[in-house]
Design an enzyme around this catalytic site. Structure first.
Site, PDB file in Angstrom:
ATOM      1  N   HIS A   1      -7.332   5.657  -8.174  1.00  0.00           N
ATOM      2  CA  HIS A   1      -7.285   4.318  -7.571  1.00  0.00           C
ATOM      3  C   HIS A   1      -7.485   4.371  -6.069  1.00  0.00           C
ATOM      4  O   HIS A   1      -7.270   5.409  -5.447  1.00  0.00           O
ATOM      5  CB  HIS A   1      -5.934   3.647  -7.863  1.00  0.00           C
ATOM      6  CG  HIS A   1      -4.748   4.455  -7.414  1.00  0.00           C
ATOM      7  ND1 HIS A   1      -4.231   5.492  -8.146  1.00  0.00           N
ATOM      8  CD2 HIS A   1      -3.993   4.389  -6.282  1.00  0.00           C
ATOM      9  CE1 HIS A   1      -3.197   6.024  -7.504  1.00  0.00           C
ATOM     10  NE2 HIS A   1      -3.048   5.380  -6.369  1.00  0.00           N
TER      11      HIS A   1
ATOM     12  N   HIS B   1      -6.195   2.332  -2.533  1.00  0.00           N
ATOM     13  CA  HIS B   1      -5.278   1.389  -1.890  1.00  0.00           C
ATOM     14  C   HIS B   1      -6.084   0.598  -0.850  1.00  0.00           C
ATOM     15  O   HIS B   1      -6.901   1.186  -0.135  1.00  0.00           O
ATOM     16  CB  HIS B   1      -4.184   2.126  -1.102  1.00  0.00           C
ATOM     17  CG  HIS B   1      -3.306   3.021  -1.907  1.00  0.00           C
ATOM     18  ND1 HIS B   1      -1.990   2.726  -2.154  1.00  0.00           N
ATOM     19  CD2 HIS B   1      -3.534   4.225  -2.502  1.00  0.00           C
ATOM     20  CE1 HIS B   1      -1.445   3.708  -2.859  1.00  0.00           C
ATOM     21  NE2 HIS B   1      -2.353   4.638  -3.081  1.00  0.00           N
TER      22      HIS B   1
HETATM   23  P1  AMP Z   1      -0.477   6.918  -5.218  1.00  0.00           P
HETATM   24  O1  AMP Z   1       0.810   7.494  -4.687  1.00  0.00           O
HETATM   25  O2  AMP Z   1      -1.661   7.055  -4.308  1.00  0.00           O
HETATM   26  O3  AMP Z   1      -0.719   7.491  -6.585  1.00  0.00           O
HETATM   27  O4  AMP Z   1      -0.279   5.359  -5.344  1.00  0.00           O
HETATM   28  C1  AMP Z   1       0.432   4.760  -6.374  1.00  0.00           C
HETATM   29  C2  AMP Z   1       0.880   3.432  -5.867  1.00  0.00           C
HETATM   30  O5  AMP Z   1       1.294   2.674  -6.982  1.00  0.00           O
HETATM   31  C3  AMP Z   1       2.075   3.475  -4.910  1.00  0.00           C
HETATM   32  O6  AMP Z   1       1.716   2.860  -3.690  1.00  0.00           O
HETATM   33  C4  AMP Z   1       3.161   2.697  -5.635  1.00  0.00           C
HETATM   34  O7  AMP Z   1       3.909   1.897  -4.772  1.00  0.00           O
HETATM   35  C5  AMP Z   1       2.373   1.860  -6.606  1.00  0.00           C
HETATM   36  N1  AMP Z   1       3.046   1.494  -7.837  1.00  0.00           N
HETATM   37  C6  AMP Z   1       3.843   2.252  -8.629  1.00  0.00           C
HETATM   38  N2  AMP Z   1       4.234   1.562  -9.716  1.00  0.00           N
HETATM   39  C7  AMP Z   1       3.650   0.339  -9.620  1.00  0.00           C
HETATM   40  C8  AMP Z   1       3.667  -0.831 -10.436  1.00  0.00           C
HETATM   41  N3  AMP Z   1       4.360  -0.888 -11.582  1.00  0.00           N
HETATM   42  N4  AMP Z   1       2.957  -1.904 -10.027  1.00  0.00           N
HETATM   43  C9  AMP Z   1       2.261  -1.877  -8.873  1.00  0.00           C
HETATM   44  N5  AMP Z   1       2.204  -0.803  -8.060  1.00  0.00           N
HETATM   45  C10 AMP Z   1       2.887   0.293  -8.426  1.00  0.00           C
END
Ligand code: AMP
Length: 143
Positions: free
Chosen positions: A106, A108
């Site tokens: 993904h 951000h």
């Molecule tokens: P990463 O650490 O780059 O894998 O990013 C994962 C992101 O997903 C983090 O910024 C979390 O805050 C976000 N995240 C985790 N669980 C959820 C959820 N249920 N809904 C939306 N965002 C989430």
């Protein structure tokens, strides 16, 4: 978690894609799903995930890149239109030592404002779902 390994279909983004977990949805088509990050590092922090099941940029199918990145750009443009930030930051992390916490590839999208600090990755508090739904609607309206 290492960079290599099998895709885990029980990861939270896979559950969101299957409709088994909720999200503040911004956009969805056959290529990607965009929704608000529940632990926003800046106001308006949005995630864009591909529908292809892959863990990192390293196992993402190259021929799917163009279509996916077009969605990332489109959502970034809508974030800019919705919130008029001073900057827009894109982050993409691969592997636990790089900070990745959810092993479904993904990007951000983070609106940045002059003089406003960004919360650390994994250090932000959980946002109110009603507020996230309102932000998602604002971005969706700008798409
Ligand atoms: P990463 O650490 O780059 O894998 O990013 C994962 C992101 O997903 C983090 O910024 C979390 O805050 C976000 N995240 C985790 N669980 C959820 C959820 N249920 N809904 C939306 N965002 C989430």
């Amino acid at each position: 978690m290492s960079l290599s390994g099998a895709y885990d279909p029980a990861n939270i983004f896979a559950k969101i894609l299957r409709g088994e977990a909720p999200c503040a949805k911004v956009f969805e088509d056959d290529v990607a799903l965009a929704f608000m990050d529940v632990f926003p590092q800046t106001a308006g922090h949005t995630l864009v995930i591909p529908k292809v099941a892959c863990r990192t940029i390293l196992d993402f199918p190259p021929d799917a890149f163009g279509a996916y990145m077009a969605r990332v750009q489109r959502v970034a443009q809508a974030v800019e239109k919705a919130f008029a930030p001073d900057g827009v930051m894109l982050i993409q992390l691969n592997g636990a030592p790089a900070g990745q916490t959810v092993f479904h590839f993904h990007f951000h999208i983070l609106p940045r404002r002059e003089g406003e600090a960004m919360k650390g990755h994994g250090k932000a508090g959980m946002a109110d779902m009603a507020a996230l739904n309102a932000q998602a609607a604002q971005i969706a309206a700008a798409l």
